[in-house]
Design a protein around this motif. Structure first.
Motif, PDB file in Angstrom:
ATOM      1  N   LEU A 190       0.860  -1.206   0.000  1.00 64.55           N
ATOM      2  CA  LEU A 190       0.000   0.000   0.000  1.00 64.55           C
ATOM      3  C   LEU A 190       0.886   1.242   0.000  1.00 64.55           C
ATOM      4  CD1 LEU A 190      -3.167   0.593   2.182  1.00 64.55           C
ATOM      5  CD2 LEU A 190      -1.641   2.431   1.496  1.00 64.55           C
ATOM      6  N   HIS A 191       0.894   1.967  -1.106  1.00 65.08           N
ATOM      7  CA  HIS A 191       1.898   3.023  -1.255  1.00 65.08           C
ATOM      8  C   HIS A 191       1.479   4.400  -0.799  1.00 65.08           C
ATOM      9  CE1 HIS A 191       5.865   2.363  -3.268  1.00 65.08           C
ATOM     10  NE2 HIS A 191       5.435   1.132  -3.056  1.00 65.08           N
ATOM     11  N   HIS A 192       0.268   4.790  -1.136  1.00 60.91           N
ATOM     12  CA  HIS A 192      -0.110   6.172  -0.846  1.00 60.91           C
ATOM     13  C   HIS A 192      -1.484   6.232  -0.213  1.00 60.91           C
ATOM     14  CE1 HIS A 192       2.434   6.263  -4.607  1.00 60.91           C
ATOM     15  NE2 HIS A 192       3.225   6.717  -3.654  1.00 60.91           N
ATOM     16  N   THR A 193      -1.672   7.267   0.593  1.00 61.52           N
ATOM     17  CA  THR A 193      -2.986   7.501   1.172  1.00 61.52           C
ATOM     18  C   THR A 193      -3.472   8.851   0.672  1.00 61.52           C
ATOM     19  OG1 THR A 193      -1.978   8.550   3.104  1.00 61.52           O
ATOM     20  CG2 THR A 193      -2.459   6.204   3.262  1.00 61.52           C
ATOM     21  N   GLU A 194      -4.773   8.954   0.497  1.00 61.19           N
ATOM     22  CA  GLU A 194      -5.355  10.241   0.096  1.00 61.19           C
ATOM     23  C   GLU A 194      -6.712  10.348   0.768  1.00 61.19           C
ATOM     24  OE1 GLU A 194      -3.989  12.659  -1.798  1.00 61.19           O
ATOM     25  OE2 GLU A 194      -5.521  13.597  -3.067  1.00 61.19           O
ATOM     26  N   MET A 195      -6.925  11.444   1.478  1.00 59.16           N
ATOM     27  CA  MET A 195      -8.211  11.651   2.146  1.00 59.16           C
ATOM     28  C   MET A 195      -9.204  12.279   1.180  1.00 59.16           C
ATOM     29  SD  MET A 195      -6.973  12.907   5.909  1.00 59.16           S
ATOM     30  CE  MET A 195      -8.584  12.613   6.611  1.00 59.16           C
ATOM     31  N   SER A 196     -10.473  11.981   1.392  1.00 58.52           N
ATOM     32  CA  SER A 196     -11.522  12.563   0.553  1.00 58.52           C
ATOM     33  C   SER A 196     -11.565  14.074   0.771  1.00 58.52           C
ATOM     34  CB  SER A 196     -12.867  11.921   0.879  1.00 58.52           C
ATOM     35  OG  SER A 196     -13.147  12.050   2.259  1.00 58.52           O
ATOM     36  N   GLN A 197     -12.012  14.789  -0.256  1.00 54.45           N
ATOM     37  CA  GLN A 197     -12.097  16.244  -0.192  1.00 54.45           C
ATOM     38  C   GLN A 197     -13.458  16.720  -0.675  1.00 54.45           C
ATOM     39  OE1 GLN A 197      -8.882  18.157  -2.321  1.00 54.45           O
ATOM     40  NE2 GLN A 197      -7.293  16.998  -1.245  1.00 54.45           N
ATOM     41  N   THR A 198     -13.872  17.848  -0.154  1.00 50.84           N
ATOM     42  CA  THR A 198     -15.036  18.571  -0.657  1.00 50.84           C
ATOM     43  C   THR A 198     -14.577  20.005  -0.910  1.00 50.84           C
ATOM     44  OG1 THR A 198     -16.502  17.187   0.676  1.00 50.84           O
ATOM     45  CG2 THR A 198     -17.429  19.251  -0.156  1.00 50.84           C
ATOM     46  N   ASN A 199     -14.842  20.508  -2.097  1.00 48.50           N
ATOM     47  CA  ASN A 199     -14.343  21.839  -2.490  1.00 48.50           C
ATOM     48  C   ASN A 199     -12.833  21.965  -2.287  1.00 48.50           C
ATOM     49  OD1 ASN A 199     -16.944  22.744  -3.164  1.00 48.50           O
ATOM     50  ND2 ASN A 199     -17.357  23.216  -0.996  1.00 48.50           N
ATOM     51  N   ARG A 208     -14.104  12.093   5.583  1.00 49.09           N
ATOM     52  CA  ARG A 208     -15.009  10.959   5.402  1.00 49.09           C
ATOM     53  C   ARG A 208     -14.270   9.646   5.169  1.00 49.09           C
ATOM     54  NH1 ARG A 208     -18.907  12.668   0.699  1.00 49.09           N
ATOM     55  NH2 ARG A 208     -16.978  13.603  -0.045  1.00 49.09           N
ATOM     56  N   TRP A 209     -13.344   9.638   4.222  1.00 49.84           N
ATOM     57  CA  TRP A 209     -12.679   8.403   3.841  1.00 49.84           C
ATOM     58  C   TRP A 209     -11.184   8.634   3.617  1.00 49.84           C
ATOM     59  CZ3 TRP A 209     -16.498   9.857  -0.190  1.00 49.84           C
ATOM     60  CH2 TRP A 209     -17.807   9.527   0.183  1.00 49.84           C
ATOM     61  N   VAL A 210     -10.437   7.563   3.712  1.00 50.90           N
ATOM     62  CA  VAL A 210      -9.051   7.564   3.245  1.00 50.90           C
ATOM     63  C   VAL A 210      -8.952   6.492   2.171  1.00 50.90           C
ATOM     64  CG1 VAL A 210      -6.616   7.377   3.855  1.00 50.90           C
ATOM     65  CG2 VAL A 210      -8.265   8.032   5.587  1.00 50.90           C
ATOM     66  N   PHE A 211      -8.342   6.818   1.065  1.00 51.90           N
ATOM     67  CA  PHE A 211      -8.093   5.838   0.015  1.00 51.90           C
ATOM     68  C   PHE A 211      -6.640   5.360   0.097  1.00 51.90           C
ATOM     69  CE2 PHE A 211     -11.547   8.525  -1.352  1.00 51.90           C
ATOM     70  CZ  PHE A 211     -12.456   7.633  -1.897  1.00 51.90           C
ATOM     71  N   GLY A 212      -6.418   4.134  -0.346  1.00 50.17           N
ATOM     72  CA  GLY A 212      -5.063   3.594  -0.409  1.00 50.17           C
ATOM     73  C   GLY A 212      -4.907   2.796  -1.684  1.00 50.17           C
ATOM     74  N   ASN A 213      -3.710   2.776  -2.253  1.00 50.56           N
ATOM     75  CA  ASN A 213      -3.481   2.023  -3.497  1.00 50.56           C
ATOM     76  C   ASN A 213      -2.663   0.774  -3.247  1.00 50.56           C
ATOM     77  OD1 ASN A 213      -1.203   3.671  -2.953  1.00 50.56           O
ATOM     78  ND2 ASN A 213      -0.402   3.230  -4.988  1.00 50.56           N
ATOM     79  N   ALA A 214      -3.008  -0.298  -3.968  1.00 50.69           N
ATOM     80  CA  ALA A 214      -2.183  -1.515  -3.955  1.00 50.69           C
ATOM     81  C   ALA A 214      -1.279  -1.456  -5.169  1.00 50.69           C
ATOM     82  CB  ALA A 214      -3.059  -2.754  -4.006  1.00 50.69           C
ATOM     83  N   ASN A 215      -0.008  -1.537  -4.900  1.00 47.04           N
ATOM     84  CA  ASN A 215       1.000  -1.382  -5.946  1.00 47.04           C
ATOM     85  C   ASN A 215       1.233  -2.689  -6.686  1.00 47.04           C
ATOM     86  OD1 ASN A 215       3.110  -0.062  -7.315  1.00 47.04           O
ATOM     87  ND2 ASN A 215       4.619  -0.623  -5.776  1.00 47.04           N
ATOM     88  N   PRO A 259      -6.912  17.639  11.151  1.00 46.81           N
ATOM     89  CA  PRO A 259      -7.146  17.999  12.558  1.00 46.81           C
ATOM     90  C   PRO A 259      -8.027  16.965  13.243  1.00 46.81           C
ATOM     91  CG  PRO A 259      -7.516  19.886  11.117  1.00 46.81           C
ATOM     92  CD  PRO A 259      -7.349  18.688  10.233  1.00 46.81           C
ATOM     93  N   ALA A 260      -7.731  16.720  14.500  1.00 45.76           N
ATOM     94  CA  ALA A 260      -8.437  15.682  15.256  1.00 45.76           C
ATOM     95  C   ALA A 260      -9.945  15.872  15.196  1.00 45.76           C
ATOM     96  CB  ALA A 260      -7.950  15.693  16.703  1.00 45.76           C
ATOM     97  N   ASP A 261     -10.420  17.104  15.397  1.00 44.46           N
ATOM     98  CA  ASP A 261     -11.865  17.314  15.491  1.00 44.46           C
ATOM     99  C   ASP A 261     -12.597  16.984  14.204  1.00 44.46           C
ATOM    100  OD1 ASP A 261     -11.671  17.985  18.090  1.00 44.46           O
ATOM    101  OD2 ASP A 261     -11.783  20.154  17.796  1.00 44.46           O
ATOM    102  N   LEU A 262     -11.937  17.145  13.082  1.00 48.06           N
ATOM    103  CA  LEU A 262     -12.572  16.860  11.791  1.00 48.06           C
ATOM    104  C   LEU A 262     -12.949  15.379  11.694  1.00 48.06           C
ATOM    105  CD1 LEU A 262     -13.220  18.233   9.069  1.00 48.06           C
ATOM    106  CD2 LEU A 262     -10.992  17.482   8.266  1.00 48.06           C
ATOM    107  N   ILE A 263     -12.130  14.530  12.282  1.00 51.28           N
ATOM    108  CA  ILE A 263     -12.376  13.083  12.207  1.00 51.28           C
ATOM    109  C   ILE A 263     -13.264  12.639  13.365  1.00 51.28           C
ATOM    110  CG2 ILE A 263     -11.267  10.813  12.024  1.00 51.28           C
ATOM    111  CD1 ILE A 263     -10.267  12.685   9.882  1.00 51.28           C
ATOM    112  N   ARG A 264     -13.002  13.197  14.539  1.00 48.83           N
ATOM    113  CA  ARG A 264     -13.769  12.778  15.725  1.00 48.83           C
ATOM    114  C   ARG A 264     -15.227  13.164  15.618  1.00 48.83           C
ATOM    115  NH1 ARG A 264     -11.531  15.091  21.005  1.00 48.83           N
ATOM    116  NH2 ARG A 264     -12.948  13.565  21.902  1.00 48.83           N
ATOM    117  N   ASN A 265     -15.501  14.310  15.001  1.00 51.58           N
ATOM    118  CA  ASN A 265     -16.872  14.830  14.975  1.00 51.58           C
ATOM    119  C   ASN A 265     -17.600  14.477  13.691  1.00 51.58           C
ATOM    120  OD1 ASN A 265     -16.177  15.949  17.412  1.00 51.58           O
ATOM    121  ND2 ASN A 265     -15.630  17.918  16.539  1.00 51.58           N
ATOM    122  N   ASN A 266     -17.196  13.390  13.094  1.00 45.40           N
ATOM    123  CA  ASN A 266     -17.751  13.038  11.787  1.00 45.40           C
ATOM    124  C   ASN A 266     -18.605  11.772  11.900  1.00 45.40           C
ATOM    125  OD1 ASN A 266     -18.039  13.890   9.209  1.00 45.40           O
ATOM    126  ND2 ASN A 266     -16.170  12.933   8.441  1.00 45.40           N
ATOM    127  N   GLY A 267     -19.290  11.606  13.013  1.00 44.31           N
ATOM    128  CA  GLY A 267     -20.187  10.451  13.156  1.00 44.31           C
ATOM    129  C   GLY A 267     -19.465   9.153  13.425  1.00 44.31           C
TER     130      GLY A 267
END
Lengths: 658, 658
Positions: B108-117, B123-130, B505-513
């Motif tokens: 698993l080489h890279h991680t990328e978090m989901s974005q809005t605007n 919401r999510w983290v993506f990972g790639n299988a090399n 930031p911690a709060d972005l993940i903690r306060n996301n349900g």
């Protein structure tokens, strides 16, 4: 629920249910700059201690630094690790062999470092497998698992791998009694009392660390929980805690919590040795695996052994003695002098401390209160040094600082309590977050503890760290115990589920002949390739052996054609680097297997059975150089019956076809 | 070696060879109390940021806290994890299915978090299988891998899983070009130029995160290395670095290092979408797996898909453009404004910064210098904003702080360099120990970086920590970048081999349900047992289904008889607890499988095929209560053909026989 007492027990047992709403609390000491300075290890500085921590249900062993709490390495032991090829490479597969075949997972509960004269000597760490009963030896020259031995007649090897003061023996006691392997195992579970037996194992450790199952002692069916060897004056004896002396076989939380006292079983292993020499051991037919790593060939071998010598504790009356111990004892710890034996009854409201001298006197005077399945039961008061009164709720484990103090963990009241071994007075108590299980003081179960730090390995994490969904890491805490009062200096999450751990000063391990890389000239692997001009691809029927080298930044060969569907391909990859920390990795696309991580000078083999015609990239998986991304090649797989010949190449260094 | 240049390259590539004798150095800042206070997180306090770190060759994703560098959790993604039953439990096995069957390992080489605007939305983290080209989505409500999609026509998915600014797409570019799956794969490797093709994949992401392979673009055979989406003004475009534009197929360290410039490929994906809508995509027959986790049934399903739409970059002239980029570019990073595209040529002595406006103008004016396999090549100067001169040796990756500064890592000169995006002036440089690869600034590849810390993920560890034999952990370093000058505050070892990482930031993940446990009432697992009185054992031919419950501190049933050799036993264990952090584990002696770790409210299944007649203890593997050691039972295995009936019990709560 059978009675009020049992209900009370259930409330204690739930324990943690009442902690749900607790919020993280800062220790007054911990938030000060003082604690930060004590726990912080600046970039470029080294930790003071190695901490060898069992991985519990991960099956592996973790190496941390103290006081930073940083994880230096996870050493694969009893579970497969596709990352390192452990259990996937041809060389390591035999290490996970058992009498019932390949087992990919286990539960490593405790670690114990080798000792000389009762002092930690830095040669090996032992670990026990709780599920398929085994003991592993990890070599601290290489930080690799060097040997694994299986234990017959056992179910759940929990009271292990504790050792005698010169590492003469490492022991194992069955947690779950079972019908002996040399008896009929197909019996009704409710015949527990007659058919289920306990066996404790004494595994001899040789000068090079090699293990050998010397003998077992058969006992009535009970649950052996933990153990520790005598030391100094009590050298020659071993002490095992046992619970479920009720011999229940269902709903143990109720049925094995009936008696007010269970036992600590004292074993005179020197006497047992004499009986073995005198031919009193019965040869029993069993099967167990014994797996050894060979550093010269970089391969493992697994052997199935078929016999064990068993001594009968009911027949030979002077090898085992039961000491009554309140109630469902868990930890069984011996102080540095060897005089005091601490039994931690997890359902007891006090801690009994037994005296080795008084035990000897009681045995000599036959101060017995009957027998338990043929084993003499020493009178409680006759062996007792004294009791620590009202120490806390749910005592589990005790370690020592070498200054006359004992430190006991309490699961239910969630604290560590410091008390004076002789006076039995409580000196200090600190909270743990939450519900501590084992603890570790460097050298804390040896004759010469190093002291300074105490680490609490907690069972409940809840809100100690940023949350990670329903599943949380386990949690540990470090306390500075150099002063009179314990001071919490760090919270650190741990992986797997740490149970027991051991720690030793950094220099003891670093200066013990630790290896940095393997000398390529001494590599006697049967498929070693010592230079890239010797690399080749050899077909033997449907087996294809690739003699491959890796060096920054290419494989030789890096192109292979002539592989056909139905072939088994063996990539024997030799890392030609001769420097520290220059591993190469190897993987091939769509591997139905792990990868390889090949240390400098090592040869490692990946077996690959391609499933589809096509072109398969292979590459170095461990970023090794500025041109790491270029360290790759292709393997062409043709249909079965194709006439594409075996050819291979690496750039201009080898002929394109051989 | 072909020429002097190549020799020079080889010297650079070896790089680390000259570092063997280096000793750890303390940073002046780091040893001060100031650094300790900055990195130290006191017991009971929380870290400021979550750091989602790729595990590289471990195949997993690690969650760390910043600034403490503490490891909170390893989330299993692409590799089996016998500890958590990932890839061993019946529910999770389908998650590791591929078009070629079950694959137990990946990279698993890279991680990328989901974005809005263009902002990290937690919401999510993506990972790639090399290795087996795939993309995974990890759900940050549960911190579990929710979905994995395979990518056909690919060999080594490296330039992935980067996303567009509203997570419309997650992309993947083949690192190793291969013959397309819809062509004849059985070709000679030296026909690379004619038969090997690159494919880049656009995977559509739905509102609930569900992935779908929307289309691929076929290109000439090259190696796609990394990528990033345009943002703001450049939204609608994607940029991929490519090396080996020499199209070499052997000894790439020499043969793919010939040209002074390779390319960054700019892809107009909005235009590609239009072509797909217009029916320009060719339907191609391929096979790829698409695996989804279902939170309602706590099970995974794997589906094999058989078709993909492919756009031809040589035919449709306005979807791909090549921008020349010196030399063997690795990182390909876009600044927060979307105007500047940074190409890090790992063998270049400068960093080119391209302008999106100038690129658009060059395309409009057809400022081309020919084509590459049918793709227009934009003139270097026409797209260039400017060059950072003499920044360091071996530039790899660049992140941004949102204040107009870029930070680039240098593998060979082992440093991080801060420079001004517009003026291209170097502002600061700090050493890394040693040979940094990726770096991460929280939000550092989004439109709104959070700044404050920079983490260097280093490729060489050597003497940074207490040694652990030939194999060492990887090493990372944290720098405070809140001031003008970067200040190193912490060294921390990492597991696996971290490549790219993201932080929020911690709060972005903690306060996301975020979920704490699963509601038992909502558990729709086909074999759920919602109360222990419903527990049962059901034989269906040679399959035996055990409907089992776990609650502190017993299993129901805890005794099972009537299992016979030849049976397949399925333990469907439901954890009845309804509180946070009360998992139970489940294991049976001698399991030819992993264990189960069952979160509260969850049902998980272990398949067990006993190999020998006898008595098998089973137990809870996760210390759950004061009576955890009592949470155990037995399974009796009788010979095939035995007439022992199925019976089961738990204490007095259930009839002993049903």
């Amino acid at each position: 629920m059978k009675n009020k007492f049992v209900k009370a027990v259930a409330v204690i047992a739930l324990g943690s249910a009442f902690m749900t709403s607790c919020k993280p609390k800062s220790s007054g000491d911990a938030v000060s700059g003082d604690a930060a300075q004590k726990a912080y290890v600046a970039p470029g500085k080294y930790d003071e201690f190695y901490n060898f921590v069992s991985g519990g249900f991960s099956g592996q062993l973790s190496v941390y630094g103290l006081p930073s709490g940083r994880l230096f390495r996870v050493i694969p032991v009893f579970s497969v690790d596709p990352e390192k090829g452990w259990g996937y490479s041809e060389e390591t597969k035999p290490m996970l062999n058992t009498s019932q075949g390949f087992v990919p997972w286990d539960d490593l509960h405790h670690t114990e470092m080798s000792q000389t004269n009762g002092e930690v000597d830095g040669r090996w760490v032992f670990g026990n497998a709780n599920n398929t009963p085994r003991i592993a030896r990890i070599d601290l020259k290489t930080f690799k698992t060097a040997e694994i031995i299986e234990l017959p007649n056992s179910g759940g090897n929990h009271s292990s791998p504790f050792i005698t003061e010169n590492t003469e023996y490492v022991v194992a006691g069955t947690r779950f009694s079972v019908p002996a392997d040399y008896s009929n195992g197909d019996v009704a579970i409710n015949t527990y009392k007659e058919n289920f037996k306990g066996h404790i194992s004494f595994v001899k450790v040789g000068k090079e660390g090699e293990m050998d199952l010397a003998f077992q002692i058969v006992t009535p069916g009970v649950n052996f929980d933990l153990s520790h060897a005598g030391k100094g004056k009590s050298h020659g004896w071993f002490f095992f805690s046992c619970y479920n002396t009720e011999q229940a076989n269902t709903l143990l939380e109720v049925n094995a919590s009936q008696k007010d006292k269970d036992f600590i079983m004292a074993v005179n292993w020197k006497k047992a040795e004499e009986y073995i020499k005198a031919g009193k051991g019965k040869k029993q037919s069993v099967k167990y695996a014994h797996n050894k790593w060979d550093e010269k060939t970089h391969t493992a071998k697994s052997e199935i052994k078929t016999e064990v010598l068993v001594l009968d504790s009911a027949e030979l009356k002077d090898i085992c003695y039961m000491i009554p111990c309140p109630k469902s004892p868990h930890g069984c710890d011996v102080d540095p002098s060897g005089e005091y034996i601490v039994g931690s009854g997890k359902l007891a409201a006090l801690i009994p401390v037994f005296s080795f001298d008084k035990l000897q006197s009681a045995i000599a005077k036959k101060q017995f209160e009957g027998d338990y399945g043929g084993i003499p039961v020493v009178k409680y008061e006759a062996a007792l040094h004294g009791e620590v009164k009202k120490p806390g709720l749910g005592p589990l484990h005790t370690e020592f600082d070498g200054k006359g103090n004992a430190y006991t963990t309490f699961f239910v009241s969630s604290e560590v309590v410091k008390w004076d071994i002789k006076s039995l007075k409580v000196l200090d108590r600190v909270p743990t977050y939450y519900s501590v299980g084992h603890l570790c003081i460097p050298g804390g179960d040896s004759k010469k503890p190093f002291g300074k730090y105490l680490i609490a390995y907690n069972k409940i994490t809840k809100d100690r760290y940023l949350p990670t969904g329903p599943e949380l890491a386990q949690s540990a805490q470090i306390y500075d115990i150099s002063g009179d009062k314990m001071k919490m200096i760090l919270d650190f999450p741990t992986i797997g589920e740490p149970h027991y751990a051991q720690a030793a000063p950094a220099d003891l391990i670093r200066n013990n002949g630790q290896l940095k890389f393997y000398k390529i000239g001494e590599n006697n692997h049967p498929y070693v390739t010592k230079g890239e001009k010797e690399s080749k691809v050899v077909r033997e029927g449907n087996k294809v052996h690739v003699y491959m080298t890796s060096i920054r930044s290419h494989f030789a060969p890096d192109n292979i054609e002539g592989i056909k569907l139905g072939d088994e391909v063996y990539f024997h990859v030799t890392n030609l680097e001769q420097d520290w920390d220059v591993p190469h990795g190897f993987a091939i696309k769509g591997a139905d297997n792990g990868e390889l991580l090949i240390m400098p000078g090592e040869t490692t083999t990946l077996k690959w059975v391609p499933k589809k015609v096509g072109m398969y990239p292979m590459y170095c998986t461990d970023f090794c150089s500025a041109l790491h991304q270029e360290m790759s090649g292709y393997v062409r797989v043709s249909p079965a019956g194709s006439n594409v010949p075996i050819t291979y190449s690496v750039g201009t260094n080898l002929p394109a076809t051989k």
